[in-house]
Enzyme design. Structure first.
Site, short mmCIF file in Angstrom:
data_model
loop_
_atom_site.label_atom_id
_atom_site.label_comp_id
_atom_site.label_asym_id
_atom_site.label_seq_id
_atom_site.Cartn_x
_atom_site.Cartn_y
_atom_site.Cartn_z
N ARG A 301 0.83 -1.21 0.00
CA ARG A 301 0.00 0.00 0.00
C ARG A 301 0.87 1.26 0.00
NH1 ARG A 301 -5.39 -1.95 3.46
NH2 ARG A 301 -6.13 -3.15 1.68
N TYR A 440 -6.52 0.69 -6.79
CA TYR A 440 -5.99 -0.65 -6.53
C TYR A 440 -5.25 -0.75 -5.20
CZ TYR A 440 -1.69 0.69 -9.34
OH TYR A 440 -0.57 1.26 -9.87
N GLU A 441 -4.95 -1.95 -4.84
CA GLU A 441 -4.32 -2.26 -3.54
C GLU A 441 -5.21 -1.78 -2.38
OE1 GLU A 441 -1.65 -4.17 -3.88
OE2 GLU A 441 -1.78 -4.47 -1.72
N GLY A 442 -6.53 -1.94 -2.57
CA GLY A 442 -7.50 -1.44 -1.60
C GLY A 442 -7.91 -0.02 -1.96
#
Lengths: 592, 592
Positions: A301, A440-442
């Site tokens: 993140r 992306y990545e949460g």
């Protein structure tokens, strides 16, 4: 054209994010200033001279799927080869597998520069580094022995295979399946989407980390396992064996990061003959795949946060150069004969200063997060404190920086006027590339949920409240300083921190009362509030370190601009957190 | 897929923007509700069923330059022919030339729908309508006779040729030149860039309006003349004659609006043989070209504002549909078995409600601006008042709506998660298209300069202060109403209006003191402040009209959401206006 801001980066690492203290207290071993400077300079040179010049062709050509093979844009294969030849892939990797075991802070700073050069290109090592971490932390000795050295060198790249059409934010819904085989291996079946650098021609092998379910796995996220699934099987002597049963079915046609192949991957359809099922090995324990993912999530993140910082920096440089050169109209107070450079118009100046403040603020937050990650591994008894600090900072670094990337890139287009809308100018590419990072990545909404429901309660709220206490000390130091030029900064910071303090206390109370829906209604405003306050405080920290001798980077002036022009937003954000939920709930009738 | 919100549009026209009063007081002639409804319904049907389905192919193929001719995307030529066959091009045009002389409000509402269907397509009539207005208002009887009927029908399209490489916002710098000929015509020479629909194959002729300089013209903007320069010369009998000496040299490769050909036009290079120089005729007086441009500027800027409203509406519809369908995770309070629709997650609900509020707010502001334009032509003694009101509202409608278009489109991508970044989803196109609107027809920074330096001082400040008085009356009406559900709306509106009031007074005083640089430093925050306050007040006006019977559009709830979740930003904006200039000036050392 982008030029890596090596001095600014070095200053922020040392004076704002905590590298100076860490080094002088010996926590970074024998790492000295000379080595730091040498690494940053050379990384900056490579990003500026090698990566950035290939960004535009990467965007224009994109990655292409030809006869089942992915071809990278012209020049990118050599670029990647040169990049790994420089040893950049193993900066933080363990020495036992050929890495240099340097602090994450340095790697994050270098990542910023690769991403400024070309975000699409920098995604390859970003994914590989995440895969290395997962295998190193959770993999068996045999897996490490077989795969890590080549991954650390970068000869083999890595991927993360999480998403499926019906499982994005919610990994519990995934359907890819794994079958146990008597030899201890597994066979993997299923389809994965949005797999970054899932297939390409720059590395000899690609090591896929794939989340899948065993037949007897519990439902939901507790039944997910992580598997290592190589594109080519590896023989006992380390040479490459037969092709594994997996392939790239198609590439996505995306808004940005065109040079980065975003693949739909098919596992186990028997395309290459033989028994169906891609051969893989479990990483960590069965059904504990999500825990393995969480290990690397902070780093991944933060790496996406760096993309936001990187785009903001590159877009700001570009807009600044254009605004100095382009002349239109007469600015107020202009005494020259002809048209004024547009940078002399107050509105353009406001825009550029906002871009600078957001860039430097998000950089400082992200580096501070990397510092906390480093400290969590090296600070002995204080490791747990730093682990919590890293956990707290991660969603803010990811969301604030990626939002800043989009906002700054969009402002950069605006500074360019009509030219900003023309693709050849290059300003629009920054917006197109930046737009994925808040997703992306949460998604940043997921980050906000994580921040409010998991991070605020750390140590019963003591972690966040302790952090806010540190921020108050910065504001007080500004108040005590005799440095000219701070204007109203100290008072403005104090008010903004008080807003953060109040919003935090309100959220902790709401969570304690079980009013989750109310707390979540304000999660995104709260996340931005935190990021803005940190921006103000970190700019102040840098300004105090630089001092007011007139030399240096004008940090006091930028800090004052942020304090007096950007921070007043915190009152509205606090208000949304504390008072916003009721009207949001009432208005849901509109969404029926 | 976009579906024209005909009822919402009709409600806003009638109850919020002033069409109801104008009709009942007879200012719109014999225009009745039935006709309004019929026009809006049919425009909505055409936008939904004919225009919108061709938007994606227009984006994908784009306009192409082949052997010097511009080819529109597949189907667009027929689409345009069908569109003019419906009589839509002449909705507000003078009856003497085949138009219907209907109020601008109706045209603006229809424009919104065309733009939601495809902004790239709707640009063609937008430009033609502007050209019609310029020729009708300033052209000689002979020019009107020769050109207007075909332009009103849409058989011939129109363009505006203003920009040159070194003259964008600053038209005084333009270099295109015109020479007088003994027969009263002129020869035009020069290069123009960014000419929207400058060349295409859907109309029989293209009528270019070109700004150029005569040899003896004064320097700067006082030496600019406007010329009508047709692609094909027109014979005395109205038939088309020889090709004029102008052509499209190249098309721009743009971030968005790909279907709209953005041309570099070359005038007078002799490419088609004969004497060099494109043949044209002056529109209005020599050297008064800029005044002619100003005539149509209100309408053109409002038309661009409609693009912002249109994209915001379409993006909101798309995100709303996706959020109802897509399931991920469990929303707080969810009682069902499986995953929740993401619309049930508070953060997604907040996002969608923000999108709705910005869309409806910018629509109301833009329609109110159109109402003022209509009134300025029909209100007898009050015409001057309404002319000022239109002048005041225009920069706000343009800037607030186009900023909303970008913001809402970007939020729409975010709601779609990873799918939002995939071009085939269609959410990304809205952002790409929307991004030009804050730039062209005067950047939003230019709008802010116009608002502060030219519009606030109208009638010595009485115009703006009178308007603020009207807004206070709306807030008071909310306070007096017995309608359930308004929550804190009345108090919130009062505070926001007080912020606008204070910022306005401060700016008027700064201008009166000759502190132009200080006033301009806050121009953009002020412009947004005004737009936000108007959003709150117009949502309240609609909510009061709808009432609280539970039927209708949930306007009270949306108004309350805006009041309690969006309007608190006004305090920060006022602060930037009133207190922001000093730190901005001090930080300019960073831009040296």
């Amino acid at each position: 054209m982008y030029k890596a801001p090596v001095e600014e980066i070095a200053f922020t690492l040392k004076h704002v994010a905590g590298m100076g203290e860490a080094m002088s207290s010996g926590l970074f071993g024998d790492l000295g200033e000379d080595l730091v400077e040498a690494i940053l300079s050379e990384a900056g040179r490579f990003a500026t001279e090698e990566v950035a010049p290939l960004a535009e062709i990467g965007d224009r050509q994109g990655a292409r799927l030809v006869d089942g093979e992915v071809r990278l844009p012209d020049g990118w294969r050599d670029l990647y080869r040169n990049w790994i030849a420089g040893g950049w892939n193993g900066l933080t990797a363990p020495e036992a597998f050929g890495g240099q075991a340097l602090p994450d802070m340095l790697n994050v700073a270098a990542l910023e520069m690769w991403n400024s050069g070309s975000m699409a290109f920098a995604l390859a090592p970003t994914l590989t580094m995440g895969a290395i971490e997962a295998v190193y932390t959770h993999g068996s000795a045999a897996l490490k022995e077989t795969y890590l050295e080549k991954m650390v060198s970068g000869e083999w790249t890595g991927t993360m295979n999480l998403t499926e059409p019906h499982a994005g934010s919610d990994l519990g819904a995934l359907k890819a399946r794994a079958e146990r085989r008597p030899d201890g291996s597994y066979r993997i079946f299923g389809q994965k989407i949005f797999i970054t650098w899932g297939e390409h021609d720059a590395a000899d092998n690609i090591i896929h980390l794939v989340l899948a379910r065993l037949p007897d796995a519990p439902a939901g996220t507790r039944g997910i396992s992580l598997f290592l699934v190589p594109k080519f099987l590896v023989n006992d002597d380390g040479s490459l064996g037969p092709r594994n049963d997996l392939f790239c079915h198609s590439l996505e046609h995306k808004l940005g990061i065109h040079g980065s192949p975003t693949c739909t991957m098919i596992y186990g359809d028997g395309r290459f003959g033989g028994d169906k099922g891609a051969i893989g090995w479990v990483v960590g324990e069965e059904n504990k795949g999500l825990a393995c993912m969480f290990t690397m999530m902070n780093n991944a993140r933060l790496a996406v946060g760096m993309q936001g910082v990187a785009i903001a920096e590159a877009a700001t440089q570009k807009a600044l150069a254009y605004a100095k050169e382009r002349t239109q109209g007469r600015a107020p107070g202009s005494t020259g004969a002809g048209m004024s450079p547009i940078i002399d118009h107050p509105d353009i100046a406001r825009t550029l200063l906002t871009m600078k403040a957001l860039t430097q603020g998000s950089r400082a937050i992200s580096y501070a997060c990397a510092h906390a990650i480093d400290m969590s591994r090296r600070a002995g008894e204080a490791s747990r404190h730093w682990q919590e600090r890293a956990a707290l900072l991660t969603p803010i670094a990811k969301s604030f920086s990626t939002d800043a990337g989009v906002e700054v890139a969009s402002l950069g287009i605006q500074v360019h006027g009509g030219m900003g809308f023309i693709e050849e100018t290059g300003a629009a590419r920054y917006l197109r590339d930046a737009r994925i990072a808040p997703i992306y990545e949460g998604t940043n909404g997921i980050q906000a949920i994580d921040l409010v429901t998991r991070k605020l309660p750390l140590s019963g709220g003591d972690q966040v409240m302790g952090f806010i206490g540190e921020l108050k000390a910065i504001a007080e130091a500004v108040g005590r300083s005799n440095l000219d030029g701070f204007g109203e900064t100290a008072a403005r910071l104090a008010v903004a921190i008080a807003d953060l303090d109040a919003a935090t206390a309100w959220l902790l109370a709401a969570l304690a009362d079980g009013r989750a829906a109310e707390a979540l209604a304000g999660a995104t405003p709260y996340q931005r509030l935190f990021g803005l306050v940190l921006t103000g405080c970190y700019l102040a920290k840098g300004a105090l370190a630089e001092g007011g001798d007139g030399k240096g980077g004008g940090r006091i002036a930028l800090c004052r601009f942020a304090a007096e022009n950007l921070l007043a937003e915190t009152a509205a954000l606090r208000d949304r957190v504390v008072n916003g939920a009721a009207s949001l709930a009432a208005a849901r009738i509109l969404l029926a």
